[in-house]
Design an enzyme around this catalytic site. Structure first.
Site, PDB file in Angstrom:
ATOM      1  N   SER B 323       0.803  -1.225   0.000  1.00 21.48           N
ATOM      2  CA  SER B 323       0.000   0.000   0.000  1.00 21.48           C
ATOM      3  C   SER B 323       0.832   1.269   0.000  1.00 21.48           C
ATOM      4  CB  SER B 323      -0.914   0.000   1.218  1.00 21.48           C
ATOM      5  OG  SER B 323      -1.737  -1.140   1.173  1.00 21.48           O
ATOM      6  N   ASP B 347     -17.699   2.099  -0.756  1.00 22.21           N
ATOM      7  CA  ASP B 347     -16.911   0.863  -0.719  1.00 22.21           C
ATOM      8  C   ASP B 347     -17.649  -0.224   0.032  1.00 22.21           C
ATOM      9  OD1 ASP B 347     -15.025  -1.137  -0.383  1.00 22.21           O
ATOM     10  OD2 ASP B 347     -13.960  -0.053   1.214  1.00 22.21           O
ATOM     11  N   ASP B 362     -11.195  -5.954  -0.224  1.00 21.61           N
ATOM     12  CA  ASP B 362     -10.526  -4.907   0.520  1.00 21.61           C
ATOM     13  C   ASP B 362      -9.989  -5.552   1.795  1.00 21.61           C
ATOM     14  OD1 ASP B 362     -10.670  -1.609   0.556  1.00 21.61           O
ATOM     15  OD2 ASP B 362     -10.294  -2.544   2.517  1.00 21.61           O
ATOM     16  N   HIS B 368     -15.055   0.495   3.686  1.00 20.74           N
ATOM     17  CA  HIS B 368     -14.824   1.741   4.412  1.00 20.74           C
ATOM     18  C   HIS B 368     -15.977   2.721   4.262  1.00 20.74           C
ATOM     19  CE1 HIS B 368     -10.596   0.650   5.100  1.00 20.74           C
ATOM     20  NE2 HIS B 368     -10.631   0.159   3.858  1.00 20.74           N
ATOM     21  N   CYS B 381      -7.655   2.409   1.451  1.00 23.51           N
ATOM     22  CA  CYS B 381      -8.809   1.699   0.890  1.00 23.51           C
ATOM     23  C   CYS B 381      -8.427   0.987  -0.407  1.00 23.51           C
ATOM     24  CB  CYS B 381      -9.933   2.701   0.635  1.00 23.51           C
ATOM     25  SG  CYS B 381     -11.345   1.977  -0.210  1.00 23.51           S
TER      26      CYS B 381
END
Lengths: 365, 606
Positions: B323, B347, B362, B368, B381
Site C-alpha cells: 500500500s 466501498d 478490501d 470503508h 482503501c
C-alpha cells in the site's frame, strides 16, 4: 616450376653473406631473449613469430620490382604521416607517451615505420631533382624531415625523434649539402641549444644530466644506467653463462627484453660474446655501406645509405646507452630487442637494400 | 652540378660516415673492454654486495567520517611478520622454530596460504599479523635467528563501529587476481604496486580512487639476499583523501537498535537535498572479517545464511511496495483528472471488474463506506485503488511511477544499485509469454502484482512528494560537487499543486484518528505524514485465509512504512521495510517515530 626453380626464384636476389650474418644475429638474439624474459617462454615465442613475419617481408620486398618501391615512396610517406597524426589522437598510452596504435592482434608503432618511409621519401625526392640539387631542394628535404619529426617528438618520444633527425640529416648530407652550410648550422644549433633545453621535459633533462655525471644522482635518473653498467661489468671476460645473470634474475635491470636486452647479453656472455656480436654487426654495417657505394643512381644510393644509417644509429645509441656512453633513451637494438614493429621494420629495410643491390645494373639502364 | 660531381661527393661523404661509425664501434669495444675486463672486480662486488632496489611505498588510505566527524573507518598501526615465499625452503621448519617464540595458529597458516594464492609478483606475504607488544619485543630480540622474516609496520584498516552501517561503508580486502586485471585495464596497476588492499563494497569501493591515494617509492640498498641495508632516496606517497559521509552515526545506531533481531531495511534522508542520514540493512556483519582476507568458514557462514547478511537491502533488496504505492497511484489518477475531490465511491469491501470476474477484496471486511481520494490514502482503501488503476490503465500509471523514480536507478553513489520493476504487458509477454490480465492492473493499483521497489526508491519517491519542485539525487558523500551537478541535470517532476495538496492531506491523515497509523500520530510533538503498507510474501490460494499466527515466519507479510516530517516543512523522509513483520503501521511505524523523535526534537540534535 620445380623445386629448384622456386628456390632459385626466392634466393636469387638474396645477398648471401648479408643474410647469413643477419640469421646469426637473430639466433643469438632469440637465445638471449629467453634469459632476458626470465625464462618466460611466451614472449620468446612471439619474438620468433615477429622474426618469421620480418623474414617473410624481407623475401617479399627482395623479390619485388624496384620500380614499385620507387613509385610507392610518396604514398608510404603520406600514410606514415597519417598514422602519426592518428597515434597522437587515439594511440595507446604507455609510460606516459602515446606511441602505439591498437590493431587488435598487435600494436603498431608508426614511428618505427618512419625509419623506412623517411629515407625512402628523401631518396625519391632527390631522385626527382637529381639534375638540379640546390638550396631550395635541401630546404624542402628539411621540411620533409621536420613534419614527421615534430609528430614523433610530441608523443613524446625524444629518443626516436633524435634518431630520425640524425638519419634524415645524414641523407641530406650525402645528397651534397654544401660544407659551408653545415658549419653555419652547427654553430646555429650551438647558440639555440639553451632554448631547446628549456622545451625538454623534466625526465629528459634528468637523463641527459645523469649522463654527464651519473654519480651525481646515482639512485634517481641514473638508476637504470648504473644498473646496466653493473650488469655489463659483472659479465667479465667470459660472462656468467646463459640464464645465470644475477642482475637480470634478481630484477635489478629494467626493461630487460627491450631497451636493455644487450645488458643481459653482456652479463651472461662477457666481453667475448660482446666482441663477437659487435663484429657481426660491423660486418652487416660495412657490407650495406659497401653496397651503397656500388649503386648507380641517386635514389638507390641515398636509400641504401639512409636505411643502413637509420638502423645503425639505433644500434650505436642502444649499445652506447647500455654501456653508459650515451643517455638513456628508449631505443631498441635492431635484430635483438623484443618488439614486433622494430623487428619487421629492420628486416624490411634489409630486404629493400638487397633488392636495390641485386638490381643495380638494371636501374642504371 | 653535374651527375659526376654528385657521385663524387656522395662517395666521399659515404666513406666519411662509414669511418665515423667504425670509430664509434671501436670506442664501444674499448668501453666494454674497460668495464668488463679492467673494472670487472669492481662491478662484480657491486653486483654481489650491494645493489639498489626500488621499493614501493603504499599511501595511507583515506579515513571515513560521519557528518559529525565521528570516525567510521580508521587506520591502525599493526606489526606483522612477513616472508618472501620464494626464499623459504622449508616452511614448516620455519614455523616450528617461530612457534617457540610466538604462537602461530592454524588460522594464521590458513590465512598465509590464502594470501599466497593471490599474491602479486615480488611481494612479501604475512605469516603472522597484529603482533602484541610482548610478541613484538620477543621477535625483535631474536630477529637475528630469522634472517628471512621481515618485521613490517603497516597501517591496517579498522572499523571502530564494527557491524554498524557495514552496508554503506563496505570493506576492503586483499587485491585478487581479478582486481589486478581490472586495474591493469584501467591503467592503474602501477599505482597499486605497493598496495595489498582494495575497496570491495560500499563507500570503500565507490570512492576507491579518492581513498587510495598515490603510491610513492624509495630506493634502498639491498645485499645479496635481498635484505635492505639502508634507504637512499625517498619519493613519499600521497595519502588518500579523507571522506565525510552524510550519515548521522547516532541516528544510524538508533535505527539499527530498533530493528532488534528482525530483517529488513531503513533509509532516512533529507528530502530537500538527498543527503542520506541513516542507511540500515539487517542483518549486518563485521567488515573487519575481510580486511585480512576472510576465512573460508566465515565466508561460508555469511554467504550461505538464509538471512543474507551480505545483501545490501537498501539498494539491492527488491520488495513489493504494497500500500505504500498508493500515494503515487493517487498522483497518477489526479494528474489524469480522475477521482478529483469531491468525487467519492461507496466501498462495499470488495471490487470486481465485471459481474462474472472474481472479487478483489478490501483488507477491511465490510468496506470503508464513503471514500474520497484523501480518505482512500488515509485508511488505505483497496477498493478505491482497484477501480482507479483499472480506469487509468497501466501505461498512464507507469508513466507517473517512472516520474517518481520507480523502475530505475536513483543514481546514489553506491555500487550495483538495482533497478526494481514496473511491469507492463510487453514485459510480461517477454518474460512469461502470457497476456496481461485486467486483474493484474487492479492489484498493481494496491502495490501488489509484479511491481518491485528498492527501499531507496521508496525513500526518494517519498521525498519527491515532500518537495515536488526540488531535483536531487540521494547521496552518501557529503558536499560532493559531482553529485550536485548530476542533481541539477535531473529535472524536478511536474505535478500540479492541487494534486500534491490532496495527496499530502491523505498522508497526513494516516497519522490522524481513523488513519492506519493513528496511534503514532497521538504520541508525536510534530506532524508526521506517512503511509503504511503490508506486502504479501506469497499468494494465498483460492479460499485460503491469511492467518498470521499459523504461518511460519518467513512467509509472513512484509511490513512497510514511508513517512516524512514535519508535514508543513519536511526535514526528514524515511522508508522502512521489516521483512515478515506483519502490518506496516504497527511494526515499522514505531521505528520511524524513534528516528524522527531523535532528529526533530531539538535536544537530541547537535
Amino acid at each position: 616450376m620445380n623445386l629448384t626453380t622456386i628456390q632459385n626464384y626466392i634466393f636469387q636476389k638474396l645477398d648471401r653473406p648479408l643474410f647469413g650474418a643477419i640469421t646469426l644475429i637473430l639466433t643469438i638474439g632469440l637465445i638471449n631473449l629467453i634469459s632476458a624474459n626470465h625464462q618466460d617462454v611466451s614472449n620468446s615465442l612471439s619474438h620468433t613469430i615477429n622474426i618469421f613475419i620480418g623474414i617473410v617481408f624481407l623475401f617479399m620486398i627482395c623479390n619485388s620490382q624496384t620500380r614499385n618501391i620507387l613509385v610507392f615512396a610518396p604514398w608510404a610517406y603520406s600514410l606514415t604521416l597519417f598514422l602519426l597524426i592518428y597515434v597522437n589522437l587515439y594511440g595507446i598510452e604507455s609510460h606516459g607517451a602515446q606511441r602505439w596504435i591498437n590493431l587488435g592482434i598487435f600494436n603498431l608503432q608508426p614511428s618505427e615505420i618512419l625509419k623506412i618511409t623517411l629515407p625512402l621519401m628523401l631518396a625519391w625526392f632527390y631522385q626527382k631533382c637529381t639534375f638540379n640539387i640546390n638550396y631550395k631542394v635541401h630546404f624542402v628535404a628539411g621540411l620533409l624531415i621536420f613534419l614527421p619529426l615534430y609528430l614523433v617528438a610530441i608523443q613524446p618520444d625524444l629518443g626516436t625523434s633524435l634518431l630520425i633527425l640524425f638519419g634524415g640529416l645524414t641523407v641530406i648530407f650525402l645528397a651534397g649539402l654544401p660544407t659551408r652550410f653545415i658549419i653555419i648550422s652547427f654553430f646555429g644549433l650551438l647558440i639555440s641549444s639553451p632554448f631547446i633545453w628549456n622545451t625538454l621535459l623534466n625526465y629528459q633533462k634528468e637523463r641527459i644530466l645523469s649522463l654527464i655525471d651519473p654519480l651525481s644522482d646515482p639512485y634517481g635518473a641514473g638508476y637504470q644506467s648504473i644498473q646496466s653498467i653493473i650488469a655489463v661489468g659483472h659479465g667479465g671476460i667470459f660472462g656468467r653463462g646463459w640464464l645465470n645473470g644475477e642482475q637480470t634474475s634478481l630484477q635489478f635491470l629494467p626493461e630487460t627484453a627491450t631497451d636493455f636486452v644487450f645488458s643481459v647479453f653482456s652479463e651472461e656472455f662477457g666481453f667475448f660474446g660482446v666482441l663477437s656480436v659487435i663484429t657481426i654487426y660491423v660486418f652487416i654495417f660495412y657490407r650495406c655501406m659497401w653496397m651503397a657505394t656500388k649503386m648507380q643512381d641517386t635514389f638507390s644510393r641515398l636509400l641504401v645509405a639512409g636505411l643502413t644509417i637509420s638502423l645503425f644509429i639505433s644500434l650505436t645509441v642502444n649499445i652506447g646507452m647500455i654501456s653508459g656512453l650515451l643517455p638513456v633513451v628508449g631505443v631498441p637494438l635492431p635484430f635483438f630487442s623484443y618488439g614486433g614493429s622494430s623487428m619487421v621494420v629492420s628486416l624490411t629495410s634489409i630486404g629493400i637494400i638487397m633488392n636495390l643491390y641485386s638490381n643495380k645494373s638494371l636501374i642504371a639502364n | 652540378m653535374d651527375k659526376y660531381y654528385i657521385k663524387f661527393i656522395l662517395r666521399n661523404r659515404l666513406n666519411f660516415i662509414t669511418y665515423c661509425f667504425l670509430i664509434f664501434f671501436f670506442l664501444i669495444i674499448l668501453r666494454f673492454f674497460y668495464i668488463q675486463i679492467l673494472q670487472n672486480t669492481y662491478y662484480s662486488t657491486q653486483a654481489l654486495d650491494n645493489s639498489i632496489k626500488v621499493v614501493p611505498i603504499k599511501p595511507a588510505r583515506g579515513l571515513i567520517f560521519d557528518r559529525n566527524n565521528i570516525i567510521l573507518a580508521d587506520n591502525k598501526l599493526s606489526y606483522d611478520l612477513e616472508i618472501i615465499p620464494e626464499q623459504i625452503e622449508n616452511l614448516s621448519i620455519l614455523i616450528t622454530r617461530l612457534s617457540d617464540l610466538i604462537p602461530i595458529k592454524t588460522s594464521d597458516i590458513d590465512k598465509y596460504k590464502r594470501i599466497l594464492k593471490n599474491k602479486q609478483y615480488n611481494n612479501t606475504v604475512p605469516i603472522k599479523t597484529n603482533l602484541t607488544n610482548e610478541e613484538l619485543a620477543k621477535f625483535v630480540t631474536n630477529s637475528y635467528k630469522f634472517p628471512n622474516i621481515e618485521l613490517k609496520e603497516t597501517l591496517k584498516r579498522f572499523y571502530p563501529e564494527g557491524e554498524v552501517g557495514v552496508h554503506y561503508l563496505g570493506y576492503i580486502n586483499r587485491i585478487s587476481k581479478k582486481d589486478l586485471i581490472t586495474l591493469e585495464k584501467e591503467g592503474k596497476k602501477k599505482n597499486y604496486i605497493g598496495t595489498d588492499h582494495i575497496g570491495k563494497a560500499g563507500v570503500e569501493f565507490q570512492y576507491e580512487n579518492e581513498l587510495h591515494g598515490v603510491s610513492g617509492y624509495k630506493h634502498i640498498e639491498v645485499n645479496a639476499t635481498g635484505k635492505p641495508v639502508r634507504t637512499i632516496k625517498n619519493f613519499p606517497a600521497r595519502e588518500g583523501e579523507n571522506i565525510h559521509l552524510t550519515i548521522d552515526l547516532k541516528m544510524q545506531k538508533i535505527a539499527e537498535k530498533e530493528f532488534k533481531n528482525r530483517k529488513g531495511a531503513l533509509i532516512a534522508l533529507d528530502p530537500s537535498n538527498g543527503e542520506i542520514l541513516a542507511y540500515v540493512s539487517m542483518p549486518t556483519y563485521n567488515p573487519g572479517f575481510f580486511v585480512d582476507g576472510i576465512s573460508h568458514k566465515n565466508w561460508n557462514q555469511l554467504n550461505k545464511s538464509p538471512d543474507k547478511p551480505l545483501l545490501d537491502r537498501v539498494i539491492n533488496g527488491l520488495y513489493p511496495p504494497g500500500s505504500t504505492l498508493k500515494p503515487f497511484v493517487a498522483v497518477a489518477g489526479l494528474e489524469n483528472q480522475l477521482r478529483l475531490p469531491p468525487f467519492k465511491i461507496n466501498d462495499p469491501g470488495y471490487f470486481y471488474i465485471s459481474d462474472d470476474s472474481r472479487r478483489f477484496k478490501d483488507w477491511k471486511i465490510g468496506g470503508h463506506g464513503e471514500v474520497d481520494i484523501v480518505k482512500a490514502i488515509a485508511v488505505s482503501c483497496d477498493t478505491f485503488f482497484y477501480g482507479l488503476a483499472i480506469e487509468l490503465g497501466i501505461p498512464k500509471l507507469n508513466k507517473t511511477l517512472a516520474n517518481f523514480g520507480f523502475g530505475m536507478k536513483t543514481g546514489v553513489d553506491l555500487p550495483n544499485e538495482k533497478l526494481g520493476l514496473i511491469a507492463d504487458a510487453k514485459w510480461k509477454k517477454k518474460k512469461y509469454r502470457k497476456n496481461w490480465y485486467a486483474g493484474e492492473t487492479a492489484i498493481t493499483g494496491i502495490g501488489q502484482g509484479y511491481t518491485q521497489v528498492t527501499p531507496i526508491q521508496l525513500a526518494l519517491a517519498t521525498s519527491k512528494i515532500a518537495y515536488p519542485n526540488k531535483s536531487m539525487v540521494p547521496h552518501i558523500k557529503l558536499n560532493s560537487q559531482q553529485l550536485k551537478q548530476t542533481a541539477n541535470l535531473t529535472p524536478p517532476i511536474s505535478i500540479s499543486d492541487k494534486t500534491i495538496e490532496w495527496v499530502k492531506e491523505g498522508m497526513e491523515n494516516v497519522t490522524e484518528d481513523g488513519g492506519t497509523a493513528a496511534f503514532i500520530g497521538k504520541t508525536t510533538s510534530y506532524k508526521m505524514a506517512a503511509k503504511t503498507g503490508t506486502a504479501q510474501v506469497f499468494g494465498l490460494k483460492k479460499g485460503e485465509v491469511y492467518e498470521e499466527e499459523k504461518l511460519p515466519d518467513h512467509l509472513k507479510d512484509h511490513a512497510l512504512f514511508i513517512a516524512y516530517a514535519p508535514a508543513s516543512k519536511p526535514e526528514i523522509a524515511i522508508a522502512i521495510i521489516v521483512e515478515n513483520g506483519g502490518h506496516g503501521g504497527s511494526t515499522a511505524g514505531p521505528i520511524a517515530k524513534k528516528i524522527f523523535d531523535y532528529y526533530l526534537t531539538s535536544k537530541n540534535r547537535k
